[in-house]
Design a protein around this motif. Structure first.
Motif, mmCIF file in Angstrom:
data_model
loop_
_atom_site.group_PDB
_atom_site.id
_atom_site.type_symbol
_atom_site.label_atom_id
_atom_site.label_comp_id
_atom_site.label_asym_id
_atom_site.label_seq_id
_atom_site.Cartn_x
_atom_site.Cartn_y
_atom_site.Cartn_z
ATOM 1 N N LYS A 158 -5.436 3.142 -14.425
ATOM 2 C CA LYS A 158 -3.893 2.984 -14.282
ATOM 3 C C LYS A 158 -3.240 3.923 -13.758
ATOM 4 O O LYS A 158 -3.921 5.125 -13.288
ATOM 5 C CB LYS A 158 -3.756 3.303 -15.991
ATOM 6 N N THR A 159 -2.265 3.853 -13.024
ATOM 7 C CA THR A 159 -1.525 5.026 -12.374
ATOM 8 C C THR A 159 -1.057 6.182 -13.100
ATOM 9 O O THR A 159 -1.245 7.253 -12.528
ATOM 10 C CB THR A 159 -0.052 4.181 -11.778
ATOM 11 N N SER A 160 -0.755 5.836 -14.438
ATOM 12 C CA SER A 160 -0.375 7.085 -15.161
ATOM 13 C C SER A 160 -1.557 7.843 -15.449
ATOM 14 O O SER A 160 -1.521 9.220 -15.155
ATOM 15 C CB SER A 160 0.063 6.605 -16.671
ATOM 16 N N ALA B 221 9.092 6.725 -11.716
ATOM 17 C CA ALA B 221 10.050 5.995 -11.061
ATOM 18 C C ALA B 221 10.059 5.979 -9.439
ATOM 19 O O ALA B 221 10.820 6.321 -8.884
ATOM 20 C CB ALA B 221 11.482 5.925 -11.388
ATOM 21 N N HIS B 222 8.377 5.921 -8.990
ATOM 22 C CA HIS B 222 8.453 6.173 -7.717
ATOM 23 C C HIS B 222 8.932 4.852 -6.884
ATOM 24 O O HIS B 222 8.760 3.756 -7.380
ATOM 25 C CB HIS B 222 7.004 6.540 -7.373
ATOM 26 N N ALA B 223 9.231 4.904 -5.648
ATOM 27 C CA ALA B 223 9.759 4.098 -4.843
ATOM 28 C C ALA B 223 8.906 3.269 -3.588
ATOM 29 O O ALA B 223 9.140 2.439 -3.050
ATOM 30 C CB ALA B 223 11.204 4.198 -4.259
ATOM 31 N N ASP B 224 7.666 4.186 -3.529
ATOM 32 C CA ASP B 224 6.821 3.706 -2.365
ATOM 33 C C ASP B 224 6.205 2.573 -2.550
ATOM 34 O O ASP B 224 5.631 2.029 -1.422
ATOM 35 C CB ASP B 224 5.848 5.166 -1.945
ATOM 36 N N ASN B 225 6.196 1.857 -3.565
ATOM 37 C CA ASN B 225 5.736 0.381 -3.604
ATOM 38 C C ASN B 225 6.831 -0.442 -3.709
ATOM 39 O O ASN B 225 6.901 -1.608 -2.964
ATOM 40 C CB ASN B 225 4.993 0.174 -4.600
ATOM 41 N N VAL B 226 7.846 -0.391 -4.459
ATOM 42 C CA VAL B 226 8.879 -1.251 -4.521
ATOM 43 C C VAL B 226 9.885 -1.428 -3.300
ATOM 44 O O VAL B 226 10.148 -2.535 -3.032
ATOM 45 C CB VAL B 226 9.903 -1.104 -5.815
ATOM 46 N N VAL C 280 0.952 -1.076 -0.065
ATOM 47 C CA VAL C 280 -0.145 -0.083 -0.146
ATOM 48 C C VAL C 280 0.859 1.271 0.015
ATOM 49 O O VAL C 280 1.605 1.268 0.895
ATOM 50 C CB VAL C 280 -0.802 -0.071 1.218
ATOM 51 N N ALA C 281 0.837 2.254 -0.992
ATOM 52 C CA ALA C 281 1.570 3.363 -1.235
ATOM 53 C C ALA C 281 0.706 4.562 -0.444
ATOM 54 O O ALA C 281 -0.352 4.393 -0.785
ATOM 55 C CB ALA C 281 2.286 3.336 -2.758
ATOM 56 N N ASN C 282 1.490 5.518 -0.423
ATOM 57 C CA ASN C 282 1.045 6.921 -0.030
ATOM 58 C C ASN C 282 0.604 6.789 1.360
ATOM 59 O O ASN C 282 0.853 7.877 2.259
ATOM 60 C CB ASN C 282 0.030 7.291 -0.624
ATOM 61 N N VAL C 283 -0.193 5.755 1.972
ATOM 62 C CA VAL C 283 -0.586 5.541 3.309
ATOM 63 C C VAL C 283 -1.466 7.039 3.702
ATOM 64 O O VAL C 283 -0.905 7.540 4.734
ATOM 65 C CB VAL C 283 0.649 5.092 4.388
ATOM 66 N N GLU D 206 -8.790 14.567 -5.061
ATOM 67 C CA GLU D 206 -8.450 14.767 -6.461
ATOM 68 C C GLU D 206 -8.678 13.432 -6.937
ATOM 69 O O GLU D 206 -9.384 13.143 -8.164
ATOM 70 C CB GLU D 206 -7.143 15.184 -6.751
ATOM 71 N N ARG D 207 -8.409 12.382 -6.374
ATOM 72 C CA ARG D 207 -8.435 11.301 -7.198
ATOM 73 C C ARG D 207 -9.730 10.263 -6.627
ATOM 74 O O ARG D 207 -10.101 9.419 -7.273
ATOM 75 C CB ARG D 207 -7.287 10.255 -6.534
ATOM 76 N N SER D 208 -10.245 10.635 -5.650
ATOM 77 C CA SER D 208 -11.524 9.734 -5.227
ATOM 78 C C SER D 208 -12.483 9.853 -6.090
ATOM 79 O O SER D 208 -13.298 8.684 -6.089
ATOM 80 C CB SER D 208 -11.646 10.129 -3.810
ATOM 81 N N GLY E 86 1.386 10.371 2.785
ATOM 82 C CA GLY E 86 2.781 10.201 2.542
ATOM 83 C C GLY E 86 3.050 10.091 0.860
ATOM 84 O O GLY E 86 3.735 8.769 0.228
ATOM 85 N N PHE E 87 2.359 10.572 0.233
ATOM 86 C CA PHE E 87 2.421 10.556 -1.485
ATOM 87 C C PHE E 87 3.592 10.459 -1.882
ATOM 88 O O PHE E 87 4.715 11.337 -1.657
ATOM 89 C CB PHE E 87 1.745 11.567 -2.099
ATOM 90 N N ASP E 88 4.018 9.485 -2.492
ATOM 91 C CA ASP E 88 5.645 9.015 -3.176
ATOM 92 C C ASP E 88 6.392 8.636 -2.043
ATOM 93 O O ASP E 88 7.536 8.570 -2.577
ATOM 94 C CB ASP E 88 5.888 9.891 -4.089
ATOM 95 N N VAL E 89 6.285 8.920 -0.871
ATOM 96 C CA VAL E 89 7.363 8.661 0.147
ATOM 97 C C VAL E 89 7.218 7.714 1.146
ATOM 98 O O VAL E 89 7.926 7.396 1.904
ATOM 99 C CB VAL E 89 7.692 10.076 0.855
ATOM 100 N N SER F 57 -4.014 8.247 -13.065
ATOM 101 C CA SER F 57 -4.517 8.743 -11.685
ATOM 102 C C SER F 57 -3.286 9.746 -11.250
ATOM 103 O O SER F 57 -3.676 10.601 -10.489
ATOM 104 C CB SER F 57 -4.893 7.967 -10.621
ATOM 105 N N ARG F 58 -2.103 9.608 -11.911
ATOM 106 C CA ARG F 58 -1.191 10.664 -11.473
ATOM 107 C C ARG F 58 -1.437 12.019 -12.596
ATOM 108 O O ARG F 58 -1.102 13.199 -12.255
ATOM 109 C CB ARG F 58 0.291 10.126 -12.077
ATOM 110 N N SER F 59 -2.002 11.757 -13.584
ATOM 111 C CA SER F 59 -1.884 12.950 -14.745
ATOM 112 C C SER F 59 -3.195 13.824 -14.389
ATOM 113 O O SER F 59 -2.869 15.077 -14.762
ATOM 114 C CB SER F 59 -2.469 12.075 -15.949
#
Ligand code: HSE
Length: 321
Positions: free
Chosen positions: A184-186, A139-144, A15-18, A235-237, A21-24, A188-190
């Motif tokens: 797609k992540t692309s 190339a976000h790292a909050d999932n990997v 689970v990213a962002n939590v 914005e995303r919901s 913590g967007f992207d971190v 919901s980021r756009s």
């Protein structure tokens, strides 16, 4: 290691962002997860000889995240032999559960193991990030990072990369509701605005610091007070049917907090006990009942361990040894 030696790695969903913590910030789930099987081949180049568990993913190594990650590692190590890879998807793609990250992390770990572990698991984060770049353009790292390292992981900075594993300081259970629409992540980021009003920024970093402190002080109440996102969630919901109702139902059922899992459409809720997490699941499912949208739910613990080797017995090489 001989050519007929092979390894298989399992990497968990995340689970990213939590919320704040967007992207971190991200954390691992003990299930579901993906598996990557790997074997050295005499002939150079990477072959993806099979993909199990899902239809429609490319076996072209330049188009599939596992091929992209493996290729980066071979180039970095100037390895001249090739690799045969197979992927077993244990989770849906485009779900917000870090699907591309789990495949990337499993590929990075399996290839590293096969090559004699030239990299530490922490050093594999940059290679797994290349899979994210391929999958979403970012190339976000909050999932990997949590998929590789387990527990909660803070990505303090990207330039240079500074990844801080926080472990699992206290018992936490996560309920996931995945509405089966692909997001797609692309995309919901756009849709995100590129600027943040100061007032919202102040609340966000207050909450992120509060969440960090709550984890390290083992303070469930502080964790609960900090699980908010006033910037990205509004914005995303709108892309996630019934999001507000599901979140409200989870909170009413006793969750510490709830929000969008990564870039969605999955919705996550954190609970202090397994019993609570199941009660939360029931409440979240009830919102979608009769909506016409199929859902899948998971109740998972936040595990200490991320990626790991598993017995490779079920997969057989497709290329000649
Ligand atoms: N932090 C990323 C995002 C995670 O929210 O776009 C994507 O899984």
């Amino acid at each position: 290691m001989e050519n007929n030696d092979f390894v298989k790695a399992y990497a968990p969903a995340t689970v990213a962002n939590v919320c704040c913590g967007f992207d971190v910030l991200g954390f691992a789930l003990d299930q579901p997860g993906d598996e990557v099987w790997a074997r050295k081949t005499e002939q150079p180049g990477i072959t993806i000889s099979a993909i199990h568990g899902i239809d429609g993913l490319s076996v072209n190594p330049a188009e599939n995240v596992i091929g992209v990650v493996a290729q980066k590692m071979l180039e970095a190590l100037q390895v001249t032999h090739g690799l045969e890879l197979q992927l077993h998807k244990g989770m849906p793609v485009g779900s917000g559960l870090g699907s591309s990250a789990a495949s990337s992390a499993a590929a990075a770990f399996a290839v590293n193991e096969l090559l004699g572990s030239p990299f530490t698991v922490q050093e594999l984060v940059v290679y797994a990030m290349e899979g994210e770049r391929k999958a979403s353009g970012s190339a976000h790292a909050d999932n990997v990072a949590p998929s590789l390292l387990g527990g909660f992981v803070l990505v303090r900075d990207y330039e240079p990369l500074d990844v801080v594993p926080l472990g699992v300081p206290l018992e936490l259970y996560c309920t996931i509701l995945y509405p089966q629409i692909e997001l797609k992540t692309s995309l919901s980021r756009s849709i995100l605005k590129q600027e943040i009003p100061l007032k919202k920024g102040i609340r966000q970093w207050g909450n992120l610091a509060g969440l960090m402190a709550g984890l390290l002080k083992k303070d469930y109440n502080l964790i609960s007070r900090s699980l908010h996102d006033e910037i990205f969630e509004p914005e995303r919901s709108v892309l996630i049917p019934l999001f507000k109702q599901v979140k409200e139902a989870a909170l009413q059922a006793g969750a510490l907090g709830a929000g969008i899992s990564g870039s969605g459409p999955s919705i996550f809720a954190l609970s202090a006990s397994q019993e609570q997490a199941y009660a939360v699941r029931q409440a979240m499912e009830a919102v979608y009942a009769g909506s016409g949208i199929d859902t899948k739910t998971y109740v998972a613990q936040v595990p200490e361990q991320g990626v790991r080797l598993v017995a490779p017995s079920t997969i057989q090489p497709a290329l000649p040894l």
